[in-house]
Design a protein around this motif. Structure first.
Motif, short mmCIF file in Angstrom:
data_model
loop_
_atom_site.label_atom_id
_atom_site.label_comp_id
_atom_site.label_asym_id
_atom_site.label_seq_id
_atom_site.Cartn_x
_atom_site.Cartn_y
_atom_site.Cartn_z
N GLU A 48 0.84 17.20 -12.90
CA GLU A 48 0.91 18.63 -12.61
C GLU A 48 1.97 19.30 -13.48
OE1 GLU A 48 1.60 18.94 -8.42
OE2 GLU A 48 -0.37 18.15 -7.90
N GLU A 49 3.13 18.65 -13.64
CA GLU A 49 4.18 19.20 -14.48
C GLU A 49 3.74 19.29 -15.93
OE1 GLU A 49 8.01 17.29 -13.98
OE2 GLU A 49 7.69 17.13 -11.82
N ILE A 50 3.05 18.24 -16.40
CA ILE A 50 2.55 18.24 -17.78
C ILE A 50 1.57 19.38 -17.99
CG2 ILE A 50 1.10 16.97 -19.42
CD1 ILE A 50 2.46 14.39 -18.33
N ALA A 51 0.68 19.59 -17.03
CA ALA A 51 -0.30 20.68 -17.13
C ALA A 51 0.43 22.02 -17.21
CB ALA A 51 -1.26 20.65 -15.95
N GLY A 52 1.48 22.18 -16.42
CA GLY A 52 2.25 23.41 -16.46
C GLY A 52 2.94 23.60 -17.80
N LEU A 53 3.50 22.52 -18.34
CA LEU A 53 4.16 22.61 -19.64
C LEU A 53 3.16 22.92 -20.75
CD1 LEU A 53 6.67 19.64 -19.32
CD2 LEU A 53 7.20 22.08 -19.32
N LYS A 54 1.97 22.33 -20.67
CA LYS A 54 0.94 22.62 -21.67
C LYS A 54 0.54 24.09 -21.62
CE LYS A 54 -1.08 18.05 -22.25
NZ LYS A 54 -2.28 17.22 -22.13
N ALA A 55 0.45 24.64 -20.43
CA ALA A 55 0.12 26.06 -20.29
C ALA A 55 1.24 26.91 -20.89
CB ALA A 55 -0.10 26.40 -18.82
N ASP A 56 2.49 26.51 -20.66
CA ASP A 56 3.62 27.23 -21.24
C ASP A 56 3.58 27.19 -22.76
OD1 ASP A 56 4.48 27.78 -18.68
OD2 ASP A 56 6.11 26.28 -18.71
N ALA A 109 0.84 -1.20 0.00
CA ALA A 109 0.00 0.00 0.00
C ALA A 109 0.87 1.25 0.00
CB ALA A 109 -0.93 -0.01 1.20
N ASP A 110 1.96 1.24 0.79
CA ASP A 110 2.88 2.38 0.81
C ASP A 110 3.54 2.57 -0.55
OD1 ASP A 110 2.27 2.82 3.46
OD2 ASP A 110 4.08 1.81 4.22
N GLN A 111 3.93 1.47 -1.16
CA GLN A 111 4.57 1.54 -2.48
C GLN A 111 3.58 2.06 -3.52
OE1 GLN A 111 5.93 -2.23 -4.05
NE2 GLN A 111 7.66 -1.26 -5.06
N LEU A 112 2.35 1.57 -3.46
CA LEU A 112 1.31 2.03 -4.38
C LEU A 112 1.06 3.52 -4.21
CD1 LEU A 112 -0.93 1.49 -6.45
CD2 LEU A 112 -2.42 0.87 -4.53
N LYS A 113 0.97 3.96 -2.97
CA LYS A 113 0.75 5.38 -2.69
C LYS A 113 1.89 6.22 -3.25
CE LYS A 113 -0.09 8.67 1.04
NZ LYS A 113 -0.14 8.89 2.47
N ALA A 114 3.12 5.75 -3.13
CA ALA A 114 4.28 6.47 -3.66
C ALA A 114 4.20 6.59 -5.18
CB ALA A 114 5.57 5.78 -3.25
N PHE A 115 3.82 5.51 -5.84
CA PHE A 115 3.65 5.56 -7.30
C PHE A 115 2.57 6.56 -7.70
CE2 PHE A 115 5.50 1.11 -7.58
CZ PHE A 115 6.65 1.51 -8.26
N ILE A 116 1.45 6.50 -7.02
CA ILE A 116 0.32 7.39 -7.32
C ILE A 116 0.75 8.84 -7.15
CG2 ILE A 116 -1.98 8.12 -6.59
CD1 ILE A 116 -1.97 5.47 -8.12
N GLU A 117 1.45 9.14 -6.07
CA GLU A 117 1.88 10.52 -5.82
C GLU A 117 2.87 11.00 -6.87
OE1 GLU A 117 3.20 10.25 -1.77
OE2 GLU A 117 1.16 10.54 -0.98
N ARG A 118 3.77 10.12 -7.30
CA ARG A 118 4.72 10.49 -8.36
C ARG A 118 3.99 10.78 -9.66
NH1 ARG A 118 8.88 5.76 -8.55
NH2 ARG A 118 9.45 6.78 -10.50
N ILE A 119 3.02 9.94 -9.99
CA ILE A 119 2.24 10.14 -11.22
C ILE A 119 1.45 11.44 -11.15
CG2 ILE A 119 0.32 9.23 -12.60
CD1 ILE A 119 1.43 6.39 -11.85
N GLU A 120 0.88 11.72 -10.00
CA GLU A 120 0.13 12.98 -9.82
C GLU A 120 1.05 14.19 -10.02
OE1 GLU A 120 -3.38 11.56 -6.74
OE2 GLU A 120 -1.50 12.33 -5.91
N ARG A 121 2.27 14.13 -9.49
CA ARG A 121 3.21 15.23 -9.68
C ARG A 121 3.57 15.41 -11.16
NH1 ARG A 121 5.30 13.25 -4.89
NH2 ARG A 121 6.92 12.05 -5.94
N LEU A 122 3.73 14.29 -11.85
CA LEU A 122 4.04 14.36 -13.29
C LEU A 122 2.88 14.99 -14.06
CD1 LEU A 122 5.83 10.94 -13.78
CD2 LEU A 122 6.86 13.23 -13.90
#
Length: 91
Positions: free
Chosen positions: A34-42, A19-32
């Protein structure tokens, strides 16, 4: 000191580790995301800037799409397009 005063040792089981490992993966994907959304705005801002200086954004997008393709793939697509256009009497 009674038995109730001492804290039991934490029990580690495979499901909590997974569950901890899954949560870590999910959080990393969520951050990515967010980065993609920022790049699309740029990118949107850059296209707006190009349009503001008189460039045709539709043409820019087409050029970028062509540049992202392999040279051989691009040549093949252009040859097929030319063939189809000739068949339709467009050339």
């Amino acid at each position: 000191m009674s038995a109730t005063d001492t804290a039991p040792a934490p029990v580690v089981d495979a499901s909590s580790v997974a569950a901890d490992q899954l949560k870590a993966f999910i959080e990393r994907i969520e951050r990515l995301h967010e980065e993609i959304a920022g790049l699309k705005a740029d990118m949107k801002d850059v296209y707006a800037e190009a349009k503001g200086t008189g460039f045709d954004v539709k043409a820019l997008r087409k050029i970028i799409a062509l540049r992202l393709k392999d040279h051989a793939e691009r040549q093949e697509e252009e040859a097929i397009l030319e063939l189809y256009m000739q068949a339709l009497g467009m050339v």
